[in-house]
Every structure is written in structure tokens, then in C-alpha cells.
Motif scaffolding. Sequence first.
Motif, PDB file in Angstrom:
ATOM      1  N   UNK A 412       0.824  -1.205   0.000  1.00  0.00           N
ATOM      2  CA  UNK A 412       0.000   0.000   0.000  1.00  0.00           C
ATOM      3  C   UNK A 412       0.861   1.258   0.000  1.00  0.00           C
ATOM      4  N   UNK A 413       1.937   1.233   0.759  1.00  0.00           N
ATOM      5  CA  UNK A 413       2.796   2.414   0.860  1.00  0.00           C
ATOM      6  C   UNK A 413       3.661   2.602  -0.387  1.00  0.00           C
ATOM      7  N   UNK A 414       4.222   1.517  -0.874  1.00  0.00           N
ATOM      8  CA  UNK A 414       5.259   1.648  -1.905  1.00  0.00           C
ATOM      9  C   UNK A 414       4.707   1.750  -3.323  1.00  0.00           C
ATOM     10  N   UNK A 415       3.612   1.067  -3.627  1.00  0.00           N
ATOM     11  CA  UNK A 415       3.109   1.055  -5.002  1.00  0.00           C
ATOM     12  C   UNK A 415       2.830   2.462  -5.519  1.00  0.00           C
ATOM     13  N   UNK A 416       2.071   3.323  -4.801  1.00  0.00           N
ATOM     14  CA  UNK A 416       1.846   4.668  -5.340  1.00  0.00           C
ATOM     15  C   UNK A 416       3.110   5.520  -5.408  1.00  0.00           C
ATOM     16  N   UNK A 417       4.040   5.316  -4.444  1.00  0.00           N
ATOM     17  CA  UNK A 417       5.257   6.117  -4.466  1.00  0.00           C
ATOM     18  C   UNK A 417       6.157   5.725  -5.633  1.00  0.00           C
ATOM     19  N   UNK A 418       6.318   4.436  -5.852  1.00  0.00           N
ATOM     20  CA  UNK A 418       7.090   3.990  -7.016  1.00  0.00           C
ATOM     21  C   UNK A 418       6.413   4.451  -8.309  1.00  0.00           C
ATOM     22  N   UNK A 419       5.085   4.340  -8.320  1.00  0.00           N
ATOM     23  CA  UNK A 419       4.344   4.786  -9.498  1.00  0.00           C
ATOM     24  C   UNK A 419       4.548   6.283  -9.732  1.00  0.00           C
ATOM     25  N   UNK A 443       0.012  16.699  -8.081  1.00  0.00           N
ATOM     26  CA  UNK A 443       0.083  15.278  -8.456  1.00  0.00           C
ATOM     27  C   UNK A 443       0.363  14.423  -7.222  1.00  0.00           C
ATOM     28  N   UNK A 444       1.205  14.961  -6.344  1.00  0.00           N
ATOM     29  CA  UNK A 444       1.519  14.238  -5.111  1.00  0.00           C
ATOM     30  C   UNK A 444       0.244  14.028  -4.289  1.00  0.00           C
ATOM     31  N   UNK A 445      -0.581  15.073  -4.197  1.00  0.00           N
ATOM     32  CA  UNK A 445      -1.856  14.940  -3.479  1.00  0.00           C
ATOM     33  C   UNK A 445      -2.729  13.867  -4.110  1.00  0.00           C
ATOM     34  N   UNK A 446      -2.764  13.852  -5.443  1.00  0.00           N
ATOM     35  CA  UNK A 446      -3.566  12.829  -6.133  1.00  0.00           C
ATOM     36  C   UNK A 446      -3.001  11.436  -5.890  1.00  0.00           C
ATOM     37  N   UNK A 447      -1.665  11.322  -5.930  1.00  0.00           N
ATOM     38  CA  UNK A 447      -1.056  10.007  -5.680  1.00  0.00           C
ATOM     39  C   UNK A 447      -1.285   9.555  -4.239  1.00  0.00           C
TER      40      UNK A 447
END
Length: 1374
Positions: A412-419, A443-447
Amino acid sequence: MTRNSRLLSFHLSWVLLFTLGVYVFRDVVPLFVKYRSPADSPDGIILWVKLFVLFEAAVAIPLVAPRVYEPHDPDEPMEHPNKNQTASVLSSILFNWLNETISKASRVSHLPLDDLPVLANTYTTTNLITESFPHVDPFQLGKDEHLFWGLLRVYRRKYLIYSALVFISSILALSRPIAVKGLLASIEVGGQKSDVYPWAWIVLLFVGPTLVTLQEEWAQWIMNRLNIRNDAIVTELLFEHALRIRVKSETSRSADEPQEGGNAGNAGNASEKRGNLVGRLNNLVASDLENVRQGNKMWLQLFVKVPILIAANISFVYGVLGYSALIGLASIIALLPVPGYLSKRIQRYQIEKMNKTDSRVQLISEILNVIRMIKLFGWETRVAGQVKARREAELKLLRKSRFVELVNNCSNFSIPLFTMAITFGAYTTFQHGVLTASRLFSSYTAFMTIQQQLHLIFFAIPVVTQAKVSLDRLNAFLHDTELLDQYEEIKHGTVHREQIRHLREPDIIGIKQTAFKWASDSKAQTTVTPSGTRQREFVLNIDEELLFKRGQINLVVGPTGSGKTSLLMALLGEMHAIPAGPESFVALPRAGGVAYAAQESWIQSETIRENILFGAPYDEKRYNKVIKQCALERDLTLFDAGDKTEVGEKGIALRCARITLARAVYSSAEILILDDVLAALDVHTSRWIVDKCFKGDLIRGRTVILVSHNVALIRPIANFLVALGSDGRVVSQGSLDEALQKDRELLEELKTEEALHQADTELERPKIDGHDTSDGKLVIAEEISEGRVGWNAFLLYTRNTSTHNWLYWTFYIATLCMTHALINGESYFLGYWAAQYEDHDPSEVPVPFYMSIYFGIITAILFIYAVCWSTYVYGSIRASRNIHSDLVATILGTTLRWLDMTPTSRIVARCTADIQAVDTNIPSTLHYVLEGTVFMLSRIAAVMLITPMFILPAFVVSVIAGWVSQIYMRAQLSVKREMSNARAPVLAHFGSAIAGIISVRAYGAQETFKSESCLRMDRYNRAGFVQDALSRWINIRLDVLGNSLSTVLAAYLVYVAHISSSGAGFAMSMAVGFSGFILAWLRTLNDFQVMGNSLERIQQYMTIEQEPKSSITGVPPAYWPASGDLRVEKLSARYSPDGPRVLHELSFEVKSGERIGIVGRTGSGKSSLTLSLLRCIPTEGAVYYDGRPTDTLNLEALRSHITIIPQMPELLSGTLRQNLDPFEQHDDATLNDALRSAGLFSLQEEGDHGRITLDDDIAGGGGNLSVGQRQIIALARAIVRRSKLLILDEDYETDSIIQKSLREELGRDVTVLTVAHRLQSIMDSDKIMVLDAGRLVEYDAPSALLERQDGYFRSLVDGSSDRTALYAMAGVSL
């Protein structure tokens, strides 16, 4: 207001609202955009007057106007409706209708249930049943459909409204990243190129999230109200279905469950079909229904909210970064198989864990059912070991699921950050875009929103999976359990494959040409043992016509295990009928009513009067007759409250056999079915019942079918007799003389039983129970704590997490701090990366270098978090293990007095719902509270580095939020406590009804019990309704405060602070996170406080009264006891430390190997003496067993060397081998020898169809055996134990067999104390002990006592009809 008026008002409001919308679009929206003016500005002040009037008419008045109460049933309106039903729209949206309740709760230490808003009639259980059962009840459906589809039809409208609200709120959620982008863009360009004023973005930053909050909270309110309905519907559905099922002989051992000693259980069905019924229902209602509730909150979010939010935010990122967003989307899709894989793993673990939880709960339920036997035998330590083994199997799976949850969190933590990193890299590398602060942080807020949704996916998958497992279990119970024949016919619309007639003629009671079994499935009770022997499967065969006499007393007799009780059950329709031909029938007319008194008396936890009336109208004259004829008059004088004294859950405080008989006699039923009601009574009481009751006017003219072994006593009043053989067939029937001519064995038994007639001598009796009080309350009211949950309750959890608590918590919190420091560093690094584009040409920025550093930071975060989570798992599992172990230990170590006063349902509630909270909710919530605290402090520190002034609004908002939360908590804790205590009566009613399900069905009292269940469910839902509303009340207020804080910071950054856009973006992202999380943190903290109620309830049971604990000094030598010598000196006893004496300074001595008979009237102290010898009640004086004072010995050592055989023996579910040798200490040869010595094999012939073997399954409590068979098995268990002191409470049914075994099979050094109900069994004893009013009246050899002219014992013998034979047995000549 009429319906037409309301419709017209509604139409007018919408017309005005539409008009207002047009004016807002023309004249208000342009105010937010530069270079534009209102379209109707020439109207001047008139324009704003029109807008004000329109706003008041279209919005303000409809919002604040109270609603008209519309009753669910116009014919039965509520006198005082729920305030929510009359609240205005605004009050409903903001939940202001709760303000009065919350204000009242803030002024008192505890708000009782009666002060909460009443339950709206749309949520009453009876109304819900009417609306929903046609869709969910298998009987009304007429088809085999899964429960899920029925519930979906019931709630389809609610689900659609919920989905619509979630859809709208998901779209509105984009307002935050849009506002952030607009604000940062205005800072970047100085506002010169922006068409929108900065303050417009600030307004959007407040209004958008606030609207999202209102819609989401209303969606949750819809779902929570739906859950309230669902709880009531499913609970009552389970209850009504339980009233239809066949009570089969089942065991609690599951097929996949290892037994003690490492032996695997026998192959067979899973525990779903073999489980103890009460334990299984408790688990379905307490655990599975809660799982369904949680899953119901999540499944639509998983399938509606999550996809919409992810799609909307990806679209937003696409609008900001172009096709690079599609690369990010592709990476998300590539990683989607991860949750699918985890879902399968989680589902497997959930199924396995629920089975293990079932196993543990069933074992605990069974232990509580036989807790007296366990304590009397000194088995507490070994039983605790069995519970521990099952608990360890459960915790092993819990540990596995926790580590799968770690993978969930990391994904949950890593998938959006890597994306996000891949997307930014693609944007700067392939599109050669400039990564400005506005693009990056919006974009960071959306991610981050995408990250939250992925987190929701990983959180929801196990919840929904567990809910599906539980829903399948509920469905299996409703569709796969075996029902009584009459219900199977209704359900399937057909009768048996072999036609059977149920005659309705009012004059015919009987059976013809029909066989009966306890299960319709021939495999349900038949297995093959390792030796090839068939397991026991009893069949009752009525080959010819058997008709009972109307208006007369019919007697049913037969040897132990011949099927006497089964014959009664066959008449009542409890057994599966197999007709032999077209003439077969079963006839029991119920038009005039049927009453049933079971051999094992069933008593409700109510007053004596309520148990006797059993819902019938009170007729004082008839009631007093029943009390007298059932020999209850003297017993009622022993209690200050008389017949208003509570009997207790198991009827311990009084001879409940007579209450059960009184219930049947008082009823207006024409047919009375009585199953050996005299077995538990002494002879003089039995004679009183026969002479005063069976010969009395209340029985005259009624049909009585009576099972009894006391043929001689019943003979003068019996008009018809049925004798059964050991093979379950009728040996003879007709008048008593005709039956005696056909059955020689019965004739011999009758001659033997003639010795039972004894004089009816009344003696003064003392109070026999120290529990009663002036108000008659035996069952103590459940304690409800007031105010906040005490710190001691939380310390109960924290101090059990590690042996070195300070080191554990220091390391745990340190790793949390390191994790969140790196998380803040990750956000700061993004801002640093974006700042490079302000000072350098895009071609000069080394994107791979920054991406590699960013990936390194994420990897470090994952590693440290994994260490932190592993520490958390270690502590939580240890705490779960220790708390459960301590809880079981305190319950097993408590006194019999406390167990008598505490309903089993309360203990089960602690071991199910409260322990489940300790296993799951409490550790996870505590982790989130601590992590949230660290997260919040780190965010404050980060923002203060950029804008130090942020501390002021943050402090103000925190103070206001804390104040609101305190007010909320006082109300929430009261409601939660009332909910917890309202749940126990629901479970207690379940347990009581199922324990007496045969009696309930025999009396036709199902509707009464259903109504009571509905009332108890309504009390529970009354608190549940308010609790869910309170959660919405606090959430709205805290979210609005959080949005206000973000808005204030945004205004400060735009109009006051002069910092770079990157710094502003970083500060805003930290502040938004802080403002959102401080409020979530307060909610979580509040939830943790509420969940602490489970710890508080467990802690209450940690401090209950305890028996003396074992010590090294209390361990006797290995050779002790070498003999059965017993010496008692001035022994006195009480039932409670401050109660009256029930024994008064008894002194006597018993030599090793002597047989002592103990006689005396009911209440003379016989049972008190046996409890005193075992130190089960407070005593004074001295007892020496083999020369050692018993008060210096550990209780386990003492009780394990004394064996007691009670009149109603208790057995465990499992095999006969496990009952004889529950801890696997002996081989089969020893066990078979014990059975042979006890006389079991003399009751059955070799090759007998129903022969009992060591591999036979025994139902919980021994439900598939007769009382006589249970006593013989209890004697065999005593022989296996090889105790030097044996205490026997004899029973008529098998007394001759047991007495023969005692004389011939026990060693000469075994001392036997026999509590006698008839003189014949003790006349050859070495000594007779006569007790009266707790005092030792006489104690000597029978011959010596018979020499006393005015002796009490001699008066009993002289009053016997077989006086000469008794004198001869004592060796005294007349």
C-alpha cells in the motif's frame, strides 16, 4: 400536513432552489474569476436582496423546518418517536438531534440505556422480520438460495443510495488537488497569468472537502443503519432456525483438529456439522455476525468508491502531466496481481483461523457446562492445558495473517510512491517537462489519494474475505443443518420418501409400525472404529400398534439404554421417523396442549414463579395447589423472597426437578409427558409427589405418560404399562398385571422395588443456600463501569506485551520515529527535486540520480517499518496469549459460589467478543494511535521549519478538537458499555432456549421465546443506533475543524508568508496531512478508548473471588494417600464467608475401606458435607485424609485423590475413551476393565446393535446416553482414577448395578461414602451417618442404630413396608 401538501411544498422548494442556482451561476460565480462581473450587476442592491430572499426560501427554511413524524404503522404510532424522525434536514445532516443526549452524558458519570433516544419503530425487530423474512428465510423462500442474495434484495434501495453518495463524493474529492494546483500556480507566477483569484482556491480548499465529509458521513450512516437492521434480522433468523433443528448427538471435536497427546482426530465432517450447538450459535452471533457487519461497510467501498477515486485521480494526473500518467497507470495495473495473491492467502488464513476459533470457543463453552465436574475432579490445570493448545493453534494463524498484513501495508505504501516516481521520471525524461511545484505537489496529493485507496483495498480485502467466510458459515447453518421431520416436510414441500401418517384424531396417542433414529442421515452417527466395531447407533422400533390410554396414567419402564426417553422423543417428533408400511402412524394431538418435564430438568435464569408459570396467566389458587402437591412449600420458606427467588442458570440453588414438574402440572395441557421426574428425589418426596400430585385433582382426567424405574411406587396409580427391552423394542404393553405375566424381568424388578416404601417423616430443615437475598436475586447484575476507561485496563494489555516492557516500547516507538522521519524526508526530497528546475535548465537536472536517491529512501522506509511491524506482532501475540491464559485461569480458579451467580453467557462473551477485540481491534488500533502520534508530531516539526506561525492555529484547532472529543467520549463510553451489557442477555436467551429446546417445542412456546428474543434485540439495537450516530456526529465536527486549519494555512502562505513555491508546497502537503490526521488520530484514540471497554470487562473477571492457589508446601508426598482414612473434627461450613452455617461442628471418623451410608432429608446437609470434604465452600474445623489435614494441601492434589459420582453425572463431548481417560494416561485394556467392573457390559449383550464401545462419540453433557448409563460411566471413571475415597450420590435407575460394583470391584482399602435415597442400598454399610439440619444426629453401624428405641434411623426402617427384610440385611432379628 396532508400528503398532497407535503408534495406541493417539496415541489416548490425544488423550483426555488433551481432558480437560486441560476442566479448563483450568473452573479456569484463571476466574483471568483478575474476580469468578470455579475451578469445582473445593473440591478444593484436589488440583486443581492433577491439572492438573500431566494436563499432563505429555497435553502434556509427547508433546512431548519422540522419534519413531520410518519409512523411505520399508521395504526400504531409511537407515543414518543425517535428525535431523528422529526429532526430538520440540517439537524439530520449535522446530527444535531443528538446534542441533547451528548449534553446530558457530559454532566453525569454514566448515561443509562433508558435515557438514550428510543429505537424508531422502523428498526424494531418485529417489523424488520415482517419486511425481510420473505427474502431471507429458507422456509418462506421456498428455494435453496444463498443468504447474500436475499439480503441484497432487502437492502437494494439503500445500497443504490449509498453508491450514489459515494460516487458524488469521489468526484468532489478532486477539489483538493485542484485547489492545491491553483494556489501553487498563483504563487509561482505571482498571480499575473491566473484567471482565478487565489482566495477562490482557498474557498474551494474548504468547501470541497467539507462537502465530501458530509456525503461520506451520510453514506456511512446509511450503511450503519443497514447494519443495525441486519444484526436484528440475522440474529432472529438464526434463532428461529435453531428452534427447528434436530438435537442430534454431536461432538465438538473437528476433523482437522489435533487432540491432546498429538493424536489426530477421527476423520469425519468438519466442526461446522459436528459442533456443540450452543457454542456454535454463540460464535455465529458473536463473531461471524460482527465480521459480516464489518464486511458490509467495506464491500461497496471496494467495488464502487475505490475504482472511481483511482480513475478520477489518474485522470487528474493525466491532465497535469500528460501521457506520463498512463505510464504510472500501467505500473499500477502491473502490480494489481499482488492484492489478488494476498487475497487468496488471507482467505485461507481466515477460514483456518475461524475454524480454530470455533474449536476454542466450543471447548470453553463445554468446559463451562461441566465446570463443576472439572473443579470437583481437580482438572483445572489439565483443562487449561487443552484450552492453551487450541489457543496456540489459533494464535499461530493470527501471527501468519499479521505478517501478510505487513506485506499489505508495504504494498500500500510503496506502489503509489514507485508509481509517482516513475511518472515524474517519464514526464521529465520523455516529455522533457518542467516539474514545477504546482505540478509536483498537486500530483503528489492525487497520488496520496491513490495510496489511501490502495491501502483501503489491502485493508478491505481481508475484511470482506472474512465477512464472506462468516456469511458462508451463516448460510451453511441455515441450509445444511438437519431439521425435525415436520420442518423438513414444510421446507421441501414433500413428506418422507416412505409415506407416514400424522394422525389428528383427538383420542389417539400412540405409534404404529415405525422406527426412529436420532438422525435422518444414516452416516451421521455411524463410523468404523480401528478395531472394526461399529459405532453406536440407537434405533427405536415400534413394530406393532402402541396406543396410550387417554385420561389415565401410562407408565413406561425398561432397563438402562432401552429407549424410554427415545419413546417420548418419538412422540414429540424429535426423532427421525422411518415408517414400515402404509399403516404406520405417529399420533400426539396437540389441540389441548402438551406439557413436558425432562429428566434433566431445564430451568431458566428467572424466578421460581416465572419458571413455573412459563408464560401462563397467574391463578393464585391453582398455583398454591401446584406448590403444595409438588412438595415445594418447605423449600420456598427457606428463601426470604419466597417464589420470587431467582433459581439460577442451572437451577443449582434448589431441587429443580420439582420446579420442572410443577411447570408441567400448572400448565393447562391435557397431555403430560414426564421423563423420570422422580429419579432425582428421595423416597419420601417421591411418595409425596405420587400421593398428593399424581393422585390429586390437578392430574385427574389428564393423560400422563410417565417414564420411571420406581415401578413399585407408581404401580397403584398406573393404568397402562409399556415395557421396553434393551434392543429398543416393546416387550410388553397393557395393564400392569398383564405386563408382569409377559415380562419376568419386570416382575423381579418389581419385587426388588417393593423395598423402596419408607415413612414420610418431616424434619425441620435449615436454610440450604447462602446466596439468596431479600430481593430474591441469585444472579448478580453485570457490573457497568462509569466514566472513562481506567488506565489499569490499558495496562493490562501493555504490561503483557513483553517481559521487558520499557525496552520493548522504547525500541518499538524508536523504529516508528525513524520510519516517519524518512517519510517526511521523502516528501521534502520531492520538493528539493522540483526546486532544481527553478534554478537550473531542465537538461541540467540529473533525473536518474534523483530517482535512485528517492527509491533508496523508500527502500529504507520499508525495511525499518518491517522491523517495527515485527516488533508489534511479537508484542500483540504475546499479550493475546497471556490475557487469554489469565482469563481462563481466573475463571477455572474461581469459586462455585461465583459460578452459580454468574450466567455462562457473560463468561462466553468475555471469551469470544472481548478476546476477539484483544486479538484484532485493540492491537491494531493501539498501533495506529502510536503511529498517528509520531506522524502528527513529525508533521508539526516539518511545517514549523517552513512556517513557525503554523503552531498557533494548529494549537487552537487541537484544543477545540480535544474539547469536542472529550464531550463525545463521555457519551460514547456510556453507550458502548450499555451495548456490551445488552449483548449478553441476547446470548443468554439463545443458550437457555437451545438448552431447553425440546421443552420449548413440547409446550409450543416458540412464539413466546421469539418475542422475548425480539425485545432483547431491540434493547441492544437501541444502544447501537445511538453509537453509530455519535460516530457521525464527531466525524463531521472534526473534519470541518481540519478543513478550517488547512484553509487558514493556505491563506497565510498566499497572503502573508513570502516563500518559494516548493517550500509552500511542502508545507501545505505537511499541513494537509497534519490537519487530516490529527482528527483521524483523535477518532482513533476515541475508538481505542471505546475498545478499551473489552479490556475493562476482561479485567473485571481478573479480580473475581478465587480459591486458594497452589503452593510448593501444599504438594503431598508421592505415596499419599496410602489409605482411605478420614477424620473430621468440629467441621462447620457456609456457602459464603458471611452466610449462615449449613453444617454445625460435625465430628466423625471413617476407617480405610469402610462403606458409609449418609441419610437425611433434603436440606439436612448431605451435599454440603461432600462439598466441605472437597473444600468447595468455606469451612471451619479440621478434616484429615490419610493423616494429613486437607486445608494444608493444594486443592488440585486433594480433589484429584477423591472421586465423586454425582446424581446427574456430567460428561464431555468426544469419545467414551476421552471421557474415561481425558488426559491419555491409561491403555484400552484398563479402560475396558473399568467399564466391565462398573457394570456397563451387563446392560448390553455382545453384538448388540446399540453396544457402547470406547470409540463411541459422547455428546456434550452426555446427551446421547441415559442418566443411568452416565452414572455407570462415571463409576468406571472413578475406578480408573483409583481414588482411596469415593463419594456416591446414588440414583434409582442403576443403583443395583452400581451397588454390586461397589461391593465386588473396588479394592478393600477404598472408602465409600454413599448419599442414599433409599435404605436398601445402605443397609449392609459398615456405618450409617444420619444428618438433620446440618448436625450429626446418629453415626454407628446399622445394627447398633436399630437397637436404639427412639432413634431416627430406626424410625425410618420401622416405617418401611419391607421392615423385616431391612432388619435382616443389617443382621438384626426382630
